[in-house]
Motif scaffolding. Structure first.
Motif, PDB file in Angstrom:
ATOM      1  N   ALA A   2      -0.745 -11.831  -1.162  1.00  0.00           N
ATOM      2  CA  ALA A   2      -0.313 -12.858  -2.121  1.00  0.00           C
ATOM      3  C   ALA A   2       0.033 -12.212  -3.465  1.00  0.00           C
ATOM      4  CB  ALA A   2      -1.414 -13.900  -2.288  1.00  0.00           C
ATOM      5  N   GLU A  31       3.750 -11.541  -5.696  1.00  0.00           N
ATOM      6  CA  GLU A  31       3.986 -11.988  -7.085  1.00  0.00           C
ATOM      7  C   GLU A  31       4.716 -10.930  -7.922  1.00  0.00           C
ATOM      8  OE1 GLU A  31       0.287 -13.100  -8.956  1.00  0.00           O
ATOM      9  OE2 GLU A  31      -0.260 -14.365  -7.248  1.00  0.00           O
ATOM     10  N   ASP A  68      -5.296 -10.852   2.816  1.00  0.00           N
ATOM     11  CA  ASP A  68      -4.466 -12.028   2.515  1.00  0.00           C
ATOM     12  C   ASP A  68      -4.285 -12.167   1.008  1.00  0.00           C
ATOM     13  OD1 ASP A  68      -4.302 -12.558   5.208  1.00  0.00           O
ATOM     14  OD2 ASP A  68      -5.855 -14.106   5.206  1.00  0.00           O
ATOM     15  N   ARG A  69      -5.361 -11.941   0.287  1.00  0.00           N
ATOM     16  CA  ARG A  69      -5.289 -12.024  -1.182  1.00  0.00           C
ATOM     17  C   ARG A  69      -4.355 -10.930  -1.707  1.00  0.00           C
ATOM     18  NH1 ARG A  69     -10.549 -14.577  -2.996  1.00  0.00           N
ATOM     19  NH2 ARG A  69     -11.537 -15.113  -1.040  1.00  0.00           N
TER      20      ARG A  69
END
Ligand code: S3P
Length: 190
Positions: free
Chosen positions: A80, A84, A76-77
């Motif tokens: 993310a 970006e 999940d990190r």
């Protein structure tokens, strides 16, 4: 090096590939960081490692994130952070991704919007040679490493092939690989 024929050249933008961001994908130990750093130096661009972004945001090393929060939290990190990358100006950066960055289709879609995806391919025997003493890859700890490498590679093969270019790296030095990538992207300038 060859252009991937499964997916073809990404028509999303008419920007020549060498003017886009360069994103390196591939298995752990494929040389993404070494080649990426070299390419960034040659092109005078910023070098970005997505694992480093994840670790910095968490204030933890990657193995600690796996140990404390588990793989799903790490993924999940990772998603993310990959999301970006789109904010980076095209042509500004060379990006080295973690070996599992292409596992979620939405990650690959985000990478496509962020630059040109180059898969660094290495076979299992060579990966084993490079990785057999690794201590900082949680997915390869415990059990028979050769079995792990082979089975993970097999599971991921299709995801890695969803790229814009594939570079066979075995038997080549990082400088040769970086040079080959530049030549290839330069050729497809129109
Ligand atoms: C992983 C690869 C690692 C790191 C994490 C998970 C993977 O990055 O993101 O340990 O799933 O293949 P490197 O490819 O830089 O080793």
């Amino acid at each position: 090096m060859e252009q991937n024929t499964n997916e073809g050249w990404n028509p999303q933008e008419n920007v020549p590939p060498l003017q886009r961001n360069i994103i390196l994908t591939g298995y752990m130990g494929a040389g993404k960081s070494t080649v990426g750093r070299l390419l960034a130096g040659m092109l005078e661009r910023k070098f970005i490692e997505t694992d480093e972004m994840i670790a910095t945001a968490a204030g933890l090393e990657i193995p600690e994130i796996f140990a404390q929060y588990g793989e799903t939290s790490f993924r999940d990190r990772e998603s993310a952070v990959l999301g970006e990358l789109e904010a980076l100006p095209q042509g500004s950066s060379v990006i080295s991704t973690g070996g599992g960055a292409v596992l979620r289709p939405e990650n690959v879609a985000a990478l496509r919007r962020s630059g040109v995806i180059i898969f660094l391919e290495v076979g299992p025997a060579e990966l084993y040679r490079r990785l057999k003493n690794t201590v900082d890859r949680p997915l390869l700890q415990d059990g028979c490493m050769m079995v792990k490498i082979t089975s993970l590679l097999e599971k991921r093969r299709r995801a890695y092939l969803d790229c814009d270019y594939l570079v066979r790296t075995e038997g080549k030095t990082p400088v040769e690989i970086a040079g080959e990538i530049l030549e290839m992207l330069e050729k497809r300038r129109e």
